[in-house]
Every structure is written in C-alpha cells, then in structure tokens.
Design an enzyme around this catalytic site. Structure first.
Site, short mmCIF file in Angstrom:
data_model
loop_
_atom_site.label_atom_id
_atom_site.label_comp_id
_atom_site.label_asym_id
_atom_site.label_seq_id
_atom_site.Cartn_x
_atom_site.Cartn_y
_atom_site.Cartn_z
N SER A 130 -45.29 -34.49 -25.23
CA SER A 130 -44.54 -33.46 -24.49
C SER A 130 -45.22 -32.10 -24.51
O SER A 130 -45.81 -31.70 -25.53
CB SER A 130 -43.15 -33.34 -25.12
OG SER A 130 -42.52 -32.17 -24.66
N GLU A 132 -43.70 -29.55 -24.91
CA GLU A 132 -43.04 -28.80 -25.99
C GLU A 132 -43.97 -28.64 -27.19
O GLU A 132 -43.80 -27.73 -28.00
CB GLU A 132 -41.76 -29.53 -26.43
CG GLU A 132 -40.56 -29.28 -25.56
CD GLU A 132 -40.03 -27.86 -25.67
OE1 GLU A 132 -39.75 -27.42 -26.79
OE2 GLU A 132 -39.91 -27.19 -24.63
N TYR A 153 -37.78 -31.32 -32.57
CA TYR A 153 -38.23 -32.31 -31.59
C TYR A 153 -39.73 -32.17 -31.36
O TYR A 153 -40.48 -33.16 -31.39
CB TYR A 153 -37.47 -32.08 -30.26
CG TYR A 153 -38.05 -32.78 -29.07
CD1 TYR A 153 -37.79 -34.13 -28.82
CD2 TYR A 153 -38.86 -32.09 -28.15
CE1 TYR A 153 -38.33 -34.77 -27.71
CE2 TYR A 153 -39.39 -32.73 -27.04
CZ TYR A 153 -39.12 -34.07 -26.83
OH TYR A 153 -39.66 -34.70 -25.73
P1 NAP Z 1 -33.99 -39.55 -21.70
O1 NAP Z 1 -33.47 -39.60 -20.30
O2 NAP Z 1 -33.26 -38.73 -22.71
O3 NAP Z 1 -34.10 -41.05 -22.22
C1 NAP Z 1 -34.36 -41.34 -23.55
C2 NAP Z 1 -34.30 -42.84 -23.77
O4 NAP Z 1 -34.55 -43.10 -25.16
C3 NAP Z 1 -32.94 -43.48 -23.45
O5 NAP Z 1 -33.17 -44.74 -22.87
C4 NAP Z 1 -32.33 -43.63 -24.82
O6 NAP Z 1 -31.38 -44.68 -24.89
C5 NAP Z 1 -33.55 -43.99 -25.63
N1 NAP Z 1 -33.35 -43.81 -27.06
C6 NAP Z 1 -32.76 -42.78 -27.71
N2 NAP Z 1 -32.74 -42.99 -29.03
C7 NAP Z 1 -33.32 -44.21 -29.24
C8 NAP Z 1 -33.55 -45.02 -30.37
N3 NAP Z 1 -33.16 -44.62 -31.59
N4 NAP Z 1 -34.16 -46.22 -30.21
C9 NAP Z 1 -34.53 -46.65 -28.98
N5 NAP Z 1 -34.32 -45.93 -27.85
C10 NAP Z 1 -33.71 -44.73 -27.98
O7 NAP Z 1 -35.50 -39.02 -21.73
P2 NAP Z 1 -36.57 -38.98 -20.54
O8 NAP Z 1 -36.45 -37.67 -19.85
O9 NAP Z 1 -36.50 -40.23 -19.77
O10 NAP Z 1 -37.93 -38.91 -21.37
C11 NAP Z 1 -38.64 -40.11 -21.70
C12 NAP Z 1 -39.62 -39.80 -22.82
O11 NAP Z 1 -40.52 -38.79 -22.41
C13 NAP Z 1 -38.98 -39.27 -24.09
O12 NAP Z 1 -39.76 -39.71 -25.18
C14 NAP Z 1 -39.11 -37.76 -23.96
O13 NAP Z 1 -39.10 -37.17 -25.23
C15 NAP Z 1 -40.47 -37.67 -23.29
N6 NAP Z 1 -40.71 -36.51 -22.45
C16 NAP Z 1 -39.84 -36.19 -21.45
C17 NAP Z 1 -40.12 -35.13 -20.61
C18 NAP Z 1 -39.20 -34.75 -19.49
O14 NAP Z 1 -39.33 -33.63 -18.96
N7 NAP Z 1 -38.30 -35.63 -19.07
C19 NAP Z 1 -41.31 -34.40 -20.79
C20 NAP Z 1 -42.18 -34.78 -21.80
C21 NAP Z 1 -41.89 -35.84 -22.62
P3 NAP Z 1 -29.81 -44.43 -24.54
O15 NAP Z 1 -29.72 -44.52 -23.05
O16 NAP Z 1 -29.16 -45.56 -25.25
O17 NAP Z 1 -29.45 -43.08 -25.07
O1 G4F Z 2 -33.85 -28.45 -19.59
P1 G4F Z 2 -34.13 -28.11 -21.00
O2 G4F Z 2 -33.11 -28.51 -22.00
O3 G4F Z 2 -35.56 -28.72 -21.31
P2 G4F Z 2 -36.68 -28.43 -22.44
O4 G4F Z 2 -36.12 -27.79 -23.64
O5 G4F Z 2 -37.79 -27.71 -21.75
O6 G4F Z 2 -37.12 -29.90 -22.84
C1 G4F Z 2 -37.34 -30.90 -21.85
O7 G4F Z 2 -38.68 -30.86 -21.45
C2 G4F Z 2 -39.63 -31.19 -22.49
C3 G4F Z 2 -41.02 -31.07 -21.87
O8 G4F Z 2 -41.44 -29.72 -21.93
C4 G4F Z 2 -39.34 -32.59 -22.98
F1 G4F Z 2 -40.26 -32.92 -23.93
C5 G4F Z 2 -37.94 -32.65 -23.56
O9 G4F Z 2 -37.66 -33.98 -23.95
C6 G4F Z 2 -36.95 -32.25 -22.45
O10 G4F Z 2 -36.99 -33.23 -21.45
O11 G4F Z 2 -34.34 -26.53 -21.15
C7 G4F Z 2 -35.27 -25.81 -20.37
C8 G4F Z 2 -35.09 -24.32 -20.60
C9 G4F Z 2 -35.09 -23.91 -22.08
O12 G4F Z 2 -35.88 -22.76 -22.23
C10 G4F Z 2 -33.63 -23.57 -22.37
O13 G4F Z 2 -33.45 -22.57 -23.37
O14 G4F Z 2 -33.82 -23.92 -20.09
C11 G4F Z 2 -33.22 -23.03 -21.00
N1 G4F Z 2 -31.76 -23.04 -20.78
C12 G4F Z 2 -31.02 -21.97 -20.42
N2 G4F Z 2 -29.73 -22.32 -20.34
C13 G4F Z 2 -30.96 -24.10 -20.93
C14 G4F Z 2 -29.66 -23.63 -20.65
N3 G4F Z 2 -31.20 -25.39 -21.27
C15 G4F Z 2 -30.16 -26.25 -21.33
N4 G4F Z 2 -30.37 -27.55 -21.65
N5 G4F Z 2 -28.87 -25.84 -21.07
C16 G4F Z 2 -28.57 -24.54 -20.73
O15 G4F Z 2 -27.42 -24.17 -20.51
#
Ligand code: NAP
Ligand code: G4F
Length: 335
Positions: A130, A132, A153
């Site tokens: 990520s 992050e 995280y």
């Molecule tokens: P998500 O929608 O939150 O999905 C997470 C998945 O992980 C869900 O299927 C969840 O299952 C499963 N999970 C949670 N805890 C688990 C456990 N203990 N054992 C097995 N599975 C588990 O996340 P996403 O946005 O699709 O992201 C996919 C991956 O990319 C994650 O690793 C995330 O950290 C990483 N990532 C995401 C972003 C982004 O912007 N989306 C960016 C960079 C990296 P349930 O449905 O049962 O909760």
């Molecule tokens: O949408 P967010 O919660 O995503 P964040 O923290 O960037 O993390 C996501 O992206 C990562 C990749 O860079 C992944 F690795 C991670 O698993 C996840 O998918 O928040 C984005 C921004 C933050 O700065 C937060 O402080 O939005 C700001 N924010 C402001 N108000 C809020 C809110 N975020 C959330 N969730 N809810 C609010 O009300």
C-alpha cells in the site's frame, strides 16, 4: 486451466480481480472466505451465479496457518493473490494487534505455505502492498522514496512487503509486491472516504439523509479505479521475472475537491451539508499521496483508463440509483 487462489475475494479488489480472471477462458478461481454470522458475499454473488464451475469458495482465515497450508495443498494454485486484510487505516488505531496479526503475520503464514508448495510446483505470489507505507514521505512517491508509515496498518504492510521481498531473494520465489495507491469503485466499502462522500451526496439529494459528518478535509490522495488496478496485479504475475511496482494515476486531489465534485454532480453545494467530527481524525495522518507509476507503465504496459472525474461520476451515478431504490422501498414497503 490455470488455478488462481485469492484471499480477500469478498472485498472490493477481490471481487474485481475474480471477475477479471473469470473473464479469461483459462482461469479457475479459488476464493478464501471467512465465516460470518450473516453472508457478506454481495460483491461476488453475480460471479458465483455466472461461473458455478470455475469459481470455488473455501472457508479460511489469514490468522489460521494450518488451513492456509492445507488449502494450498488441496488446490495446488499456479497464482496466489494476497488481498485479505483489515484494510481500514482509522480502525487499525483501535485494533493494532489484530491488524498486525492479519496484515503482517497473515502474509507470512501464506508465504510459508506458498514456499512449501513451490518446492514441488511453481507458484507465483502477489502481495497487496500500500501507498500508506510511504506515510509522511514527501510527494510524489516513487520507487526510491523511503517508507515512513503512520499507522498500525501501514507498519504491518511494510512488514509484509519486506517479507515478500525476502522470500523472493531467499527462496527464489516468484513473489511481487504491488504498491497500490488508493483505488475506489461503486463496490468500495461505505466507511472509506470516497464512498462515504458519493453515498452521502446521493442520499442527501434524495432526502434520505440530512448531514455528512467528516474528518480531515485537507488530506490529498491519488485516487484511481479498482477495475484498472486489478489488471496491474495480474500483469505483475505474467512477467519473466518477479519485481515490485507502484500503481497510481499520478494525480492528487484533496477531500475538499472530492466533496466539491460529488456534490456538484447532484446540484448541491457541499458546504451546506458537511460537519466536522474529531472521531474521524487519525492520531497520525498521511497528508499527501501522489504516486509515480512510470515503471508499471514502461514494463507492464499498464495505464489507468478511468480518471478522477470519471471515477467520481461512476460512483455518484451508482449511489444515486441505490438511493432512489431505497426511497422507493420506503414509500412502497410491500414491493
Ligand atoms: P476490503 O474491501 O476491505 O477487503 C478486504 C478483504 O479481506 C475482505 O474480503 C475481507 O473479508 C478479507 N479479510 C479481512 N480479514 C481477514 C482475515 N483475517 N482473513 C482472511 N481474509 C480477511 O479491501 P480492498 O480495498 O479490496 O483491498 C484489498 C487489499 O489491498 C487489502 O490487502 C488492502 O489492504 C490492500 N490495498 C488496498 C488499497 C485500496 O485503495 N483499496 C490500496 C492499497 C492496498 P470480509 O469480507 O469477510 O471482511
Ligand atoms: O478513504 P480513507 O479511509 O483511505 P486511506 O486511509 O487513504 O486508506 C485506503 O487507501 C490505502 C492506500 O493508500 C489502503 F492501503 C487502505 O487499505 C485504504 O484502502 O481515507 C482517505 C483520507 C484520509 O486522509 C482520512 O483522514 O480521507 C480522510 N478522511 C476525512 N474524513 C476520512 C474522513 N476518511 C474516512 N474513512 N472517513 C471520513 O469521514
């Protein structure tokens, strides 16, 4: 048939990746699902209906090493995509140990199972790293930017990232780490900021909600479309040599700009509806993310197809439709 095993198949990315792989005639997809008291498979229900022969679900958890290794033995996958995680940054401050266990050690448990299987047959491994991990490192963040994680995280993701690289170097495993910047879609969880905003704007427009309560609006993110990003994951596992890649759009926008865009699409001014609540502020914030995906473009031939405007429009249109259905269901509870 190629066999792909996905952790996190019920999540946003898991559902898009499964859909992408099943769109190819030569893939069988095995998804790991967690047991829950009510079913949470909405994102993949359509895939199960359309591909009963090629999509298989298995109960497992990244916290349970024994089920991971026995499933790998049983399925004998060619490709393993580790997408499972407690993926909410704010929540990781409330559950730091659980997050470290699933995100950090969970990856190591899976890598160990892959390493053992790889002694007998080649297995390719993808790790969902990520942006992050860059945390407070100044933007734009590229391959030479040092990590400075700012949440439990992000620290756990750095651990998993280095474990992945070490398994590649120590055991010759074909293991790739994709450092993906934020990617969103209509399937994004409702508590992430983009979806919270698009759903909020749509529900306010339809009179289902009065206010939207938010945290820090100054933060900036590099937002892309999840459907584009799963293509990059797959491309990483199709190269001659394993490597790590940054996947991003290269553009960055503030939460203010996100609100402006989404509310303008429904002819409202966000300033009239948004309140602040400390609850949504993180103990340490990541201020600006903006990725340099030059290597992914040059080596993988990857580039995003959906831009920020297209992404917000896609999400608002989807959420307006949802809100209209909810309104209709409230007006006519019988059907
Ligand atoms: P998500 O929608 O939150 O999905 C997470 C998945 O992980 C869900 O299927 C969840 O299952 C499963 N999970 C949670 N805890 C688990 C456990 N203990 N054992 C097995 N599975 C588990 O996340 P996403 O946005 O699709 O992201 C996919 C991956 O990319 C994650 O690793 C995330 O950290 C990483 N990532 C995401 C972003 C982004 O912007 N989306 C960016 C960079 C990296 P349930 O449905 O049962 O909760
Ligand atoms: O949408 P967010 O919660 O995503 P964040 O923290 O960037 O993390 C996501 O992206 C990562 C990749 O860079 C992944 F690795 C991670 O698993 C996840 O998918 O928040 C984005 C921004 C933050 O700065 C937060 O402080 O939005 C700001 N924010 C402001 N108000 C809020 C809110 N975020 C959330 N969730 N809810 C609010 O009300």
């Amino acid at each position: 048939m190629k066999r792909a095993l996905l952790t996190g198949v019920t999540g946003q990315d898991g559902s898009y990746l499964a859909e992408f792989l099943l769109g190819k005639p030569d893939y069988e997809v095995h998804g790991l699902v967690r047991r829950s008291s009510t079913l949470n498979r909405q994102r993949i229900d359509h895939l199960s209906r359309e591909n009963p022969e090629r999509l298989h679900l298995h109960y497992a958890d990244l916290a349970d090493a024994s089920c991971l290794s026995s499933l790998l033995e049983e399925i004998q996958p060619d490709e393993v995509y580790n997408l499972g995680a407690q993926s909410h940054v704010r929540v990781s401050f409330d559950q730091p140990l659980y997050t470290a266990d699933v995100v950090g050690l969970g990856t190591l448990r899976l890598l160990e199972a892959v390493r053992v299987l790889n002694r007998r047959r080649p297995v390719r491994f993808y790790q969902a790293s990520s942006s992050e991990m860059f945390g407070s490192a100044p933007a734009p963040q590229g391959p030479d930017t040092p990590f400075h994680p700012r949440s439990p995280y992000a620290v756990a993701k750095v651990y998993a990232h280095w474990q992945t690289i070490n398994y590649r170097e120590a055991y010759g495993l074909y293991a790739c780490s994709g450092i993906l910047f934020n990617h969103e879609s209509p399937r994004r969880g409702e508590s992430f900021v983009t979806r919270k905003v698009t759903l909020g704007a749509a529900r306010i427009k339809e009179g289902l909600q009065k206010r939207l309560v938010m945290g820090n609006l100054e933060a900036k993110r590099d937002w892309g479309f999840a459907g584009d990003y799963v293509r990059a994951m797959w491309l990483m596992l199709q190269q001659d040599k394993p490597d790590d890649y940054i996947v991003a759009t290269g553009e960055t926008y503030s939460i203010h700009e996100l609100l402006e865009k989404a509310f303008t699409l429904v002819d409202l001014d966000y300033r009239d509806f948004v309140d602040f609540d400390e609850r949504y502020v993180r103990p340490s914030e990541v201020d600006v993310l903006q990725g340099d995906a030059t290597k992914a473009r040059e080596v993988l031939g990857w580039k995003p197809e959906v831009d920020f405007d297209g992404l917000v429009r896609m999400m608002v249109e989807h959420d307006l439709e949802l809100a209209r259905r909810e309104k209709h269901a409230r007006a006519f509870p019988g059907g």
